[in-house]
Each structure stands twice: as C-alpha cells, then as structure tokens.
Design a protein around this motif. Structure first.
Motif, PDB file in Angstrom:
ATOM      1  N   TYR A 161       2.752   8.238  -3.072  1.00 23.95           N
ATOM      2  CA  TYR A 161       1.721   7.979  -2.073  1.00 23.95           C
ATOM      3  C   TYR A 161       1.543   6.474  -1.953  1.00 23.95           C
ATOM      4  CZ  TYR A 161      -2.591   8.272   0.614  1.00 23.95           C
ATOM      5  OH  TYR A 161      -3.527   8.142   1.613  1.00 23.95           O
ATOM      6  N   GLY A 207       1.067   9.400   2.357  1.00 22.71           N
ATOM      7  CA  GLY A 207       0.268   8.222   2.657  1.00 22.71           C
ATOM      8  C   GLY A 207       0.761   7.446   3.842  1.00 22.71           C
ATOM      9  N   TRP A 208       0.712   6.119   3.701  1.00 23.40           N
ATOM     10  CA  TRP A 208       1.105   5.199   4.761  1.00 23.40           C
ATOM     11  C   TRP A 208       2.587   4.863   4.641  1.00 23.40           C
ATOM     12  CZ3 TRP A 208      -2.389   2.088   7.980  1.00 23.40           C
ATOM     13  CH2 TRP A 208      -3.721   2.495   7.884  1.00 23.40           C
ATOM     14  N   ASP A 216      -0.602   3.426  -0.192  1.00 22.99           N
ATOM     15  CA  ASP A 216      -1.857   3.181   0.530  1.00 22.99           C
ATOM     16  C   ASP A 216      -1.675   2.061   1.568  1.00 22.99           C
ATOM     17  OD1 ASP A 216      -1.862   0.819  -0.895  1.00 22.99           O
ATOM     18  OD2 ASP A 216      -3.436   1.440  -2.273  1.00 22.99           O
ATOM     19  N   GLN A 217      -2.748   1.756   2.302  1.00 22.55           N
ATOM     20  CA  GLN A 217      -2.647   0.783   3.388  1.00 22.55           C
ATOM     21  C   GLN A 217      -2.283  -0.612   2.864  1.00 22.55           C
ATOM     22  OE1 GLN A 217      -6.124   0.514   5.879  1.00 22.55           O
ATOM     23  NE2 GLN A 217      -5.118  -0.810   7.382  1.00 22.55           N
ATOM     24  N   PHE A 225      -5.237  13.234  -0.314  1.00 22.05           N
ATOM     25  CA  PHE A 225      -4.369  13.175   0.861  1.00 22.05           C
ATOM     26  C   PHE A 225      -2.938  13.597   0.499  1.00 22.05           C
ATOM     27  CE2 PHE A 225      -7.476   9.926   2.458  1.00 22.05           C
ATOM     28  CZ  PHE A 225      -7.821  10.587   3.629  1.00 22.05           C
ATOM     29  N   ASP A 226      -2.334  14.418   1.342  1.00 19.66           N
ATOM     30  CA  ASP A 226      -0.908  14.755   1.289  1.00 19.66           C
ATOM     31  C   ASP A 226      -0.481  15.365  -0.053  1.00 19.66           C
ATOM     32  OD1 ASP A 226      -0.827  13.631   3.832  1.00 19.66           O
ATOM     33  OD2 ASP A 226      -0.213  11.679   3.087  1.00 19.66           O
TER      34      ASP A 226
END
Length: 274
Positions: free
Chosen positions: A196, A110-111, A198-199, A136-137
C-alpha cells in the motif's frame, strides 16, 4: 437458479461511475440512491458527472453522512469513491459491500498504482473487485481482472484509460454474477504480497533520481504523465523542472499543427480542395 435484479447504493466518482450507474439501471437494478464525494472536484472531466447523471435519472444523491436512514440494499458499491466507506455504510449491504480498484491487488494498493507499474516495467496489470473493510484496499478479493501491457510504451494516462475500460468490463462480470443469485467468490489477499503506497510516497516517486540516465528519465516521465496532475521532475539549484515524455511531445506536436493548412488557406482567402 433464476436470475434476480438486485438493489444497490452506488458510491463513486470519475466517468467510470457514470457508466456503472447507467449499466445498473439498464440491467433493471434498483438504485435507491447515489453517494458522491463533494470534497473532491475534477472540473476537467467530461460531463455529466455522477451527481448530475443521477439527478437526470431521478435518483436521489446524498453524501455518506446522509445515509443514516438509508434502507438496506443487496450491495453497497464503491466505484472510484474518493473517501473511506464507513462501517455503518457497509452494514447497509445484505450481500456484500464492494470496491472497484483500478489496480491489481494485493500488490498495487493505495496511490500510484499506474505509476509504479510503469516504473517497475511490469508486463501485466489489472483491476480488482474486492470486499471492503476498515483499511483501504485490504479486504478479500472477489475477482482480479489482469491484462498484458507494454511497459516501454505506456504512460500513466494511457494505462489509466486502458484500466478504466477493463474495470467496466469487470463491473459487468460482477453484475452477471450478482444477478445469478449464487454465492460470490471470495479469496483472502496474500499478506506477503500486499503493498500500500500513501499519497506522500506517491509524490516522492515523482522526483527523478540524481544522475539518472536517459532511459530512467523517460520511464519516470511516462509514469507520471497524466495532466493536469504534477509531472515527474528534475531538481537542482533550488528549482525543479517537470519533464514531458518524448512520445507525448510528438503526439502534441501533431495535434498542434493539425489545422495549419486550413488556417493558411483561410488567411489567403482560398477554399481548400479536399
């Protein structure tokens, strides 16, 4: 087994994707098209960007939505591509649909991967080539390239620069594997180690904890030094102040004063002896 020259659709952004495209072409790969994210802009990045470079090499550039009639290829490769790669796009790959991620998986998805590594004072970092799936990822690993770092010296900017250099090496390793024609490595990610961010979680980390001591403030400042993005900040009385790490301030001061003597000699009308 004799070497082969595979085909690939390259999806990407940032300077690393330009170098990845050039590497594919110089190795003799067939690249029938390049895919870019036109909803993301990085005007401060060096030129040419991936779209401009692909045009200069005579390669068609499309958005992901324009891939419906694309021919199958050996690989679909995401190199810092900024959007989710859909199942229909991944299905274009005969051998594998792969993503290059600038953090070591499974623990840095993630971010905020650069930032968290500095905040957690990690002594090892890495970058990853993994198989793509819907999340994602989250896909199986092809390879993780790890390298030592000094958590007391790194900023997000310096760690990104180092990681991008390591990731292009990882990309070249993948190319050699693919050209060998042999079976590619594949290892499932350990679910117990997967993480993970997130933003929203990334943005929340920028706030320096109330009452933090000097070491914590410096660590946060370095962890989020990557201009022009927002920096780590202190908050109080309804306002916030972004914090510049001391190591960067010193480097900026040296650059700011680098031409002082030249300007003064010029102001005095004197030629400076070198």
């Amino acid at each position: 087994m004799s070497p082969t020259r595979p085909s690939a659709i390259l999806m990407g952004s940032k300077p690393g994707s330009v170098v990845a495209l050039e590497a594919l072409l110089r190795r003799g790969w067939e690249v029938p098209m390049v895919v870019v994210s036109r909803n993301v802009s990085h005007p401060w990045m060096p030129t040419p960007d991936l779209e401009t470079h692909a045009h200069s090499r005579g390669i068609p550039v499309r958005s992901q939505k324009e891939l419906l009639d694309a021919p199958p290829v050996d690989f679909v490769i995401s190199y810092m591509y900024r959007n989710r790669v859909t199942a229909s796009t991944r299905a274009l790959a005969r051998r594998a649909a792969l993503n290059f991620h600038a953090g070591p998986l499974p623990e840095f998805g993630g971010w905020a991967f650069y930032n968290v590594a500095i905040l957690e004072e990690r002594r090892e970092y890495g970058c990853t080539c993994h198989y793509m799936e819907d999340a994602f990822d989250a896909g199986d690993l092809l390879k993780v390239r790890r390298f030592p770092i000094d958590p007391a010296l790194e900023t997000a900017e310096s760690l990104e620069r180092r990681s991008q250099e390591e990731m292009i090496q990882l990309f070249l390793e993948f190319c050699a594997l693919a050209e060998s024609g042999g079976e590619l490595p594949r290892e499932a990610q350990d679910p117990a180690r997967m993480r993970y961010l997130d933003q929203a979680g990334f943005e929340a980390l920028k706030r320096i904890p109330e009452g933090a001591d000097g070491a914590v403030i410096d660590r946060h400042a370095r962890a989020f030094w990557a201009p022009p993005y927002g920096l780590a900040y202190l908050e109080g009385d309804g306002g916030r102040v972004e914090v510049v790490p001391a190591c960067v301030k010193e480097a900026l001061a040296r650059e700011s004063h680098r031409a002082d003597l030249d300007r003064l000699f010029e102001a005095a009308g004197l030629e400076r002896e070198r």
